[in-house]
Design a protein around this motif. Structure first.
Motif, PDB file in Angstrom:
ATOM      1  N   GLY A  85      71.226 -14.275  51.664  1.00 42.78           N
ATOM      2  CA  GLY A  85      71.455 -15.642  51.199  1.00 42.78           C
ATOM      3  C   GLY A  85      72.482 -16.291  52.121  1.00 42.78           C
ATOM      4  N   SER A  86      72.471 -17.624  52.172  1.00 38.23           N
ATOM      5  CA  SER A  86      73.489 -18.282  53.015  1.00 38.23           C
ATOM      6  C   SER A  86      74.876 -18.028  52.432  1.00 38.23           C
ATOM      7  CB  SER A  86      73.196 -19.769  53.171  1.00 38.23           C
ATOM      8  OG  SER A  86      73.118 -20.379  51.917  1.00 38.23           O
ATOM      9  N   THR A  87      74.948 -17.644  51.157  1.00 43.09           N
ATOM     10  CA  THR A  87      76.243 -17.345  50.540  1.00 43.09           C
ATOM     11  C   THR A  87      76.967 -16.213  51.277  1.00 43.09           C
ATOM     12  OG1 THR A  87      75.341 -18.012  48.417  1.00 43.09           O
ATOM     13  CG2 THR A  87      77.336 -16.685  48.337  1.00 43.09           C
ATOM     14  N   PHE A 109      79.846 -28.301  47.463  1.00 42.39           N
ATOM     15  CA  PHE A 109      79.514 -26.962  46.960  1.00 42.39           C
ATOM     16  C   PHE A 109      80.795 -26.119  46.860  1.00 42.39           C
ATOM     17  CE2 PHE A 109      77.299 -22.774  48.224  1.00 42.39           C
ATOM     18  CZ  PHE A 109      76.893 -22.508  46.926  1.00 42.39           C
ATOM     19  N   TYR A 112      82.389 -22.909  49.294  1.00 44.54           N
ATOM     20  CA  TYR A 112      83.155 -22.971  50.552  1.00 44.54           C
ATOM     21  C   TYR A 112      84.625 -22.629  50.264  1.00 44.54           C
ATOM     22  CZ  TYR A 112      79.094 -25.932  51.636  1.00 44.54           C
ATOM     23  OH  TYR A 112      77.824 -26.444  51.772  1.00 44.54           O
ATOM     24  N   CYS A 161      78.252 -30.324  54.167  1.00 46.63           N
ATOM     25  CA  CYS A 161      76.999 -29.961  53.537  1.00 46.63           C
ATOM     26  C   CYS A 161      76.047 -31.135  53.779  1.00 46.63           C
ATOM     27  CB  CYS A 161      77.264 -29.754  52.048  1.00 46.63           C
ATOM     28  SG  CYS A 161      75.909 -29.034  51.162  1.00 46.63           S
ATOM     29  N   ASP A 193      76.134 -27.056  56.682  1.00 47.16           N
ATOM     30  CA  ASP A 193      75.278 -26.339  55.738  1.00 47.16           C
ATOM     31  C   ASP A 193      74.015 -27.167  55.493  1.00 47.16           C
ATOM     32  OD1 ASP A 193      74.031 -25.112  53.610  1.00 47.16           O
ATOM     33  OD2 ASP A 193      75.830 -24.936  52.365  1.00 47.16           O
ATOM     34  N   SER A 195      71.308 -26.198  53.877  1.00 48.05           N
ATOM     35  CA  SER A 195      70.499 -25.463  52.896  1.00 48.05           C
ATOM     36  C   SER A 195      69.407 -26.311  52.253  1.00 48.05           C
ATOM     37  CB  SER A 195      71.391 -24.882  51.797  1.00 48.05           C
ATOM     38  OG  SER A 195      72.124 -23.809  52.312  1.00 48.05           O
ATOM     39  N   PHE A 196      69.629 -27.634  52.207  1.00 50.21           N
ATOM     40  CA  PHE A 196      68.619 -28.529  51.613  1.00 50.21           C
ATOM     41  C   PHE A 196      67.964 -29.436  52.651  1.00 50.21           C
ATOM     42  CE2 PHE A 196      71.322 -27.460  47.960  1.00 50.21           C
ATOM     43  CZ  PHE A 196      70.373 -27.142  47.006  1.00 50.21           C
ATOM     44  N   SER A 220      68.929 -21.897  54.280  1.00 47.28           N
ATOM     45  CA  SER A 220      68.680 -21.007  53.147  1.00 47.28           C
ATOM     46  C   SER A 220      67.176 -20.918  52.891  1.00 47.28           C
ATOM     47  CB  SER A 220      69.384 -21.569  51.912  1.00 47.28           C
ATOM     48  OG  SER A 220      69.032 -20.823  50.785  1.00 47.28           O
ATOM     49  N   VAL A 232      67.856 -14.662  50.959  1.00 47.10           N
ATOM     50  CA  VAL A 232      67.755 -14.743  52.419  1.00 47.10           C
ATOM     51  C   VAL A 232      68.263 -16.110  52.891  1.00 47.10           C
ATOM     52  CG1 VAL A 232      66.279 -14.479  54.462  1.00 47.10           C
ATOM     53  CG2 VAL A 232      65.633 -13.339  52.324  1.00 47.10           C
TER      54      VAL A 232
HETATM   55  C1  LIG Z   1      74.787 -26.377  49.392  1.00 50.09           C
HETATM   56  C2  LIG Z   1      74.485 -24.950  49.180  1.00 50.09           C
HETATM   57  N1  LIG Z   1      74.645 -24.090  50.208  1.00 50.09           N
HETATM   58  C3  LIG Z   1      74.380 -22.775  50.058  1.00 50.09           C
HETATM   59  C4  LIG Z   1      73.959 -22.276  48.854  1.00 50.09           C
HETATM   60  C5  LIG Z   1      73.699 -20.808  48.725  1.00 50.09           C
HETATM   61  O1  LIG Z   1      72.339 -20.550  48.820  1.00 50.09           O
HETATM   62  P1  LIG Z   1      71.761 -19.074  49.030  1.00 50.09           P
HETATM   63  O2  LIG Z   1      72.892 -18.116  49.104  1.00 50.09           O
HETATM   64  O3  LIG Z   1      70.873 -18.817  47.892  1.00 50.09           O
HETATM   65  O4  LIG Z   1      71.035 -19.133  50.359  1.00 50.09           O
HETATM   66  C6  LIG Z   1      73.788 -23.116  47.760  1.00 50.09           C
HETATM   67  C7  LIG Z   1      73.356 -22.588  46.450  1.00 50.09           C
HETATM   68  O5  LIG Z   1      73.371 -23.201  45.446  1.00 50.09           O
HETATM   69  C8  LIG Z   1      74.048 -24.496  47.932  1.00 50.09           C
HETATM   70  O6  LIG Z   1      73.902 -25.357  46.915  1.00 50.09           O
END
Ligand SMILES: Cc1ncc(COP(=O)(O)O)c(C=O)c1O
Length: 371
Positions: A85-87, A109, A112, A161, A193, A195-196, A220, A232
């Motif tokens: 996950g990006s986490t 988010f 961070y 983000c 980031d 992710s979206f 993500s 992932v």
């Molecule tokens: C902005 C943002 N970045 C990263 C993540 C983490 O995503 P993941 O770890 O599932 O890839 C999230 C999850 O909610 C998110 O909202």
């Protein structure tokens, strides 16, 4: 025994199901913003045909997936680092890049700041302006970064983000290029980031990031590819940065099924196209219906969720709680720095699910005191 408290995130259907004594899959989850069409059908097939791999360790280099992602983005596999996950990457970045104080643009988010806290590092904040729909304050950010260390700049990294969660706001590529140039001049790390960003590819700088030495872009597989359960995500950066990040990750952090599913997902262009068409139409309809609920302020969005301010006199916490008892989960954003006590984030889901939320929400807003 002391209870361990963790940062609150969306998507905890398990906790809600425990409290309602129901099955987790009976909860309608608007709190995690996952592609409502679900994963590509190719993913199910790929998982089924990879069962024999379960009794082996996963490839610690994620080689086949990295090569496929590299071909997808037309970059080099060595510029990609894959994480659980990006986490996991967000967690490793402060240590990998030796960031001691990170600037975040609030509201954003929470992970961070949580990652910096876990690394024993500091966070500083710049606030987006509510009256301008929380647009990312690029000029203020540039000015803050331009200040040299001896002119009082207190941070050595910035995280943006894009599009931002929870607000849905996104910077234009030109602004990101401007920020990357300042980051380079000042030797400040810039983490973006994305992710979206699958929902607004015209706002992505992923392909440019490989030639920017102070920039890392995060992606993500959770949101657009609907694989939150497999964990992932990946980072794209210049080679030396990728090496530094990779060295901070534990071995085998990406599971066999995570690698197999992510590969199948990125190879299904038809599902990706269908998902984008669906989101564009349904988001427009959902936003219009939300805006029609008297007193709701809906912030324009580039992502698959809407940031909404409930009418005056309402409380995000209270409405979230009342929806929860009806099996509907939304994201209460009242504790996100920079948001208001009336702020919530609502994922755009299927038409039927969205209509259910709209019905429940309008009942609660009309009849404030009914329980
Ligand atoms: C902005 C943002 N970045 C990263 C993540 C983490 O995503 P993941 O770890 O599932 O890839 C999230 C999850 O909610 C998110 O909202």
């Amino acid at each position: 025994m002391a209870r361990v408290s963790k940062p609150l995130h969306g998507g905890n259907i398990y906790r809600v199901a425990r409290s309602l004594a129901c099955d987790p899959c009976d909860i309608v989850d608007f709190s995690a913003s996952i592609n409502p069409l679900g994963p590509s059908p190719h993913v199910w097939k790929a998982i089924a045909s990879s069962r024999h791999l379960l009794s082996h360790y996963p490839d610690p280099d994620c080689w086949i997936l990295r090569r496929a992602l590299a071909a997808f983005w037309r970059i080099d596999p060595d510029q990609i680092v894959i994480g659980n996950g990006s986490t996991e990457l967000i967690d490793a970045l402060p240590r990998a890049l030796e960031i001691h104080r990170l600037l975040v643009v609030q509201p954003t988010f929470s992970e961070y700041a949580a990652a910096m806290g876990r690394a024993g590092r500091q966070v500083t904040a710049l606030y987006a302006d509510r009256t301008s729909h929380y647009a990312i304050p690029v000029d203020r950010l540039c000015r803050a970064m331009e200040r040299g260390r001896n002119e009082g700049r207190s941070f050595d990294g910035v995280i943006l983000c894009n599009p931002n969660s929870p607000t849905g706001q996104a910077c234009m590529v030109g602004d990101l290029v401007r920020l990357a140039k300042v980051a380079h001049r000042q030797g400040v790390w810039l983490i973006i980031d994305e992710s979206f960003a699958d929902y607004c590819s015209d706002r992505s700088v992923l392909q440019r990031a490989v030639s920017w030495p102070y920039v890392v872009v995060l992606r993500s597989m959770t949101k657009f590819y609907a694989l939150p359960g497999l964990r992932v995500g990946y980072a794209v950066s210049a080679y030396p940065t990728a090496g530094r990040l990779q060295r901070q990750l534990p071995p085998w952090s990406v599971s066999v099924m995570g690698q197999v599913a992510a590969l199948a997902a990125i190879n299904d262009e038809a599902h990706a196209r269908k998902s984008l068409v669906f989101m564009k139409q349904e988001r427009e309809r959902f936003q219009a219906r939300l805006t029609a609920l008297a007193g709701c302020r809906v912030i324009p969005t580039h992502a698959n969720y809407c940031f909404v301010e409930l009418p005056r006199g309402q409380s995000a916490r209270d409405i979230t709680e009342r929806l929860r008892t009806r099996g509907v989960l939304i994201r209460d954003c009242s504790s996100v720095p920079g948001a208001t006590s009336r702020s919530v984030r609502l994922a755009v889901r299927t038409r039927m699910e969205n209509d259910r939320l709209l019905r429940e929400l309008s009942q609660l807003l009309l009849n404030k005191d009914s329980r």
